[in-house]
Design a protein around this motif. Structure first.
Motif, PDB file in Angstrom:
ATOM      1  N   MET A 256       1.106   9.327   3.400  1.00 32.38           N
ATOM      2  CA  MET A 256       0.057   9.327   2.382  1.00 32.38           C
ATOM      3  C   MET A 256       0.105   8.027   1.576  1.00 32.38           C
ATOM      4  N   TYR A 257       1.341   7.615   1.272  1.00 34.69           N
ATOM      5  CA  TYR A 257       1.549   6.404   0.488  1.00 34.69           C
ATOM      6  C   TYR A 257       0.996   5.185   1.232  1.00 34.69           C
ATOM      7  N   ASP A 258       1.316   5.117   2.543  1.00 33.37           N
ATOM      8  CA  ASP A 258       0.826   3.999   3.349  1.00 33.37           C
ATOM      9  C   ASP A 258      -0.698   4.014   3.455  1.00 33.37           C
ATOM     10  N   LEU A 259      -1.267   5.227   3.601  1.00 38.56           N
ATOM     11  CA  LEU A 259      -2.725   5.355   3.681  1.00 38.56           C
ATOM     12  C   LEU A 259      -3.375   4.860   2.399  1.00 38.56           C
ATOM     13  N   ARG A 260      -2.755   5.247   1.251  1.00 36.55           N
ATOM     14  CA  ARG A 260      -3.297   4.828  -0.042  1.00 36.55           C
ATOM     15  C   ARG A 260      -3.281   3.318  -0.162  1.00 36.55           C
ATOM     16  N   LYS A 261      -2.158   2.729   0.297  1.00 40.71           N
ATOM     17  CA  LYS A 261      -2.031   1.280   0.199  1.00 40.71           C
ATOM     18  C   LYS A 261      -3.106   0.572   1.017  1.00 40.71           C
ATOM     19  N   SER A 262      -3.495   1.216   2.130  1.00 42.29           N
ATOM     20  CA  SER A 262      -4.518   0.555   2.947  1.00 42.29           C
ATOM     21  C   SER A 262      -5.928   1.048   2.613  1.00 42.29           C
ATOM     22  N   GLY A 263      -6.066   1.654   1.426  1.00 41.97           N
ATOM     23  CA  GLY A 263      -7.402   1.906   0.924  1.00 41.97           C
ATOM     24  C   GLY A 263      -7.979   3.290   1.143  1.00 41.97           C
TER      25      GLY A 263
END
Lengths: 290, 273
Positions: A256-263
């Motif tokens: 989820m964190y990585d997804l958030r970082k990529s927008g």
């Protein structure tokens, strides 16, 4: 102050000696820990190696005594030597290596060990041993020798040996660290059953995030201090803070964190696989409709 | 490979011999040793031997095990036999004379007698370990020695040490296997060379084993403390040792046979046989 374990400004330090045996300084392992563990809770304590989490656990049943401050177990001060066996009966402790906790050569005799020490009547010992073995689902193995069992089974015997004392709280110091994934699953299922079905307070010291995510409350310890103390969803939303002290987050949260970082607009409070899968499913089916 | 070592040679079973109280079995075994040493002639020795065979049959232990138990002490038997044969001087003429070696009739009988006695002794003793688990033996020893607590002999501590040793033998054997494999993987040569070279090669195996044994001891002590261990005082046991009618019957039978052996000792010489 009505929790089963309370610590007040707990400080623990040990002296460092040089080669000649002279004291050269002190190493402070725990710094001003104030905690209140409620009866019936499932608390996970997280921290990387050397953070002091095992040292803290050893204060919960009087194995270590505070240098300063106080530890109260069910209202009893842990420095009260006359009541040390009451304390150890209230708070049981399970360690990492199952092999080094089993005393007897037969499963049921090992489970009986604590009760034998307490001088319980043989008939009552029999009853409680059978009960404890059934709780951890090892009753069929009662006459086996410990070395014939798998790691997970041995650890369950060690847990049975503690719950035979009928403690109100069990402290587990990385009980799954030496087990294979199957054994780990067995132990987590046992821990949850103890907590939910038998109402035993569980304090689980661990460095597996997935295990900590199953608790009601997570305490993160770093350099002997409490860094965070909250419900797992809140704790794991602090991805950056956790990473800065050398800890991970559950894989679902990480994704989820990585997804958030990529927008992508992903929530920060997802900590288990099912929630994560559901979110991804919704996300992808929304996209298809568009 | 190391796992094949059997410790204590217990063969589980449910025969009457297995079910006897382990304390009684130890006492009966001592009585049997007494019987063998009291037996002064071949007749009484034969009675003791037949008695032992009957007990073996009752225990359902295979007779092949008798030979198995004798194999390791065969050199001792041979030594005793030869020593008696060569060094006992009789009154009459030597039966065989070969240079400086003289073998007399008395030497022959004594050596035969001694050999039979030792063989019976070993067979009798091994029946105890064949039919009694090491734990039952430990419990029995603790119980039999408990009067010594009065003179501050650490009976409980010794029994606890024995239990823990028995418990950790398989664990440490497994660990030894692992360490040996690990050292071999690093190029240690454990299998070749003479005795001294082999012994030296074991050092890198023994050191990690010792270190780990100390670590284990430390952790075990902690776990025992967490389970309220405080020595033998006021301790109860889940399994009580129980003696019943059958144990006393066994004791009476042994006493009767012992009496028979003593009687044979007295009357056979009188009858002049």
């Amino acid at each position: 102050m009505e929790g089963i374990i309370n610590t007040e400004n707990l400080i623990f330090e040990y002296s460092i000696y040089d080669e000649n045996g002279d004291e050269t300084g002190k190493n402070r392992v725990l710094e001003n820990i104030t905690l209140d563990i409620k009866e019936g809770g499932f608390v996970a304590v997280l921290g990387h190696n050397g953070s002091g989490k095992s040292t803290l656990a050893k204060h919960f049943n009087g194995i270590l005594l505070p240098t300063e401050g106080k530890v109260l177990i069910d209202g009893i001060d842990s420095t009260d030597e006359s009541r040390i066996y009451d304390i150890r009966q209230t708070v049981g402790m399970v360690f990492q290596n199952p092999d080094n906790q089993i005393v007897a050569t037969i499963v049921e005799e090992d489970v009986a060990f604590a009760l034998e020490n307490l001088g319980v009547e043989p008939k009552e010992i029999r009853r409680r041993v059978d009960e404890a073995l059934k709780i951890v689902d090892m009753y069929h193995y009662r006459e086996h020798a410990p070395h014939q069992l798998s790691g997970g089974q041995k650890q369950r015997i060690a847990i049975a040996g503690i719950i035979a004392m009928r403690p109100r709280c069990i402290v587990m110091d990385e009980p799954t660290a030496m087990l294979d994934p199957k054994g780990r699953k067995e132990i987590m299922a046992t821990i949850k059953a103890l907590n939910k079905e038998h109402g035993i307070t569980v304090i689980l010291i661990t460095h597996y995030m997935e295990e900590a995510a199953q608790a009601d409350r997570v305490i993160v310890i770093d350099k002997g201090k409490i860094l965070l103390d909250d419900v797992p969803k809140k704790i794991f939303s602090e991805v950056e803070l956790l990473k800065s002290v050398g800890l991970d987050v559950p894989q679902a949260t990480e994704l989820m964190y990585d997804l958030r970082k990529s927008g992508v607009d992903a929530p920060s409070d997802i900590i288990d696989v099912d929630e994560c899968a559901e979110f991804l499913f919704r996300l992808l089916s929304d996209k298809e409709q568009k | 490979m190391l796992k094949d070592i059997t410790i204590g040679q217990f063969f589980p079973g449910n025969s009457i011999v297995h079910r006897l109280d382990s304390r009684f079995k130890i006492i009966l075994d001592i009585l049997y040793v007494v019987m063998l040493f009291v037996a002064g002639n071949f007749y009484s020795l034969a009675v003791a031997g037949v008695f032992m065979l009957i007990i073996y049959m009752l225990s359902n232990i295979s007779f092949r095990l008798i030979f198995k138990s004798l194999r390791p002490i065969f050199p001792i038997i041979l030594f005793t036999c030869l020593l008696n044969l060569f060094f006992i001087k009789g009154e009459g003429e030597p039966v065989i004379s070969f240079g400086f070696i003289n073998i007399y009739m008395e030497g022959l009988t004594t050596s035969l007698f001694m050999t039979i006695r030792i063989v019976f002794l070993i067979i009798g003793m091994s029946l105890l370990t064949y039919t009694t688990s090491p734990i039952a033996l430990t419990d029995a020893i603790e119980s039999l020695f408990s009067p010594l607590k009065k003179i501050h002999f650490p009976v409980h501590e010794l029994a606890m040490m024995m239990t823990i040793a028995l418990r950790f033998i398989p664990t440490l054997i497994e660990e030894t296997d692992k360490i040996m494999a690990a050292q071999k993987a690093r190029g240690a040569n454990l299998d070749t060379g003479g005795l001294i070279k082999k012994a030296k090669a074991l050092v890198p195996v023994l050191i990690p084993l010792f270190v780990s044994a100390f670590k284990r001891a430390n952790e075990l002590a902690l776990a025992m403390e967490c389970r309220c261990y405080r020595g033998g005082e006021g301790r109860t046991r889940i399994k009580q040792l129980k003696s019943g009618v059958k144990d006393y019957i066994a004791l009476v039978i042994f006493a009767v046979v012992l009496a028979g052996v003593i009687l044979l000792n007295i009357y056979i010489p009188i009858l002049g046989l």
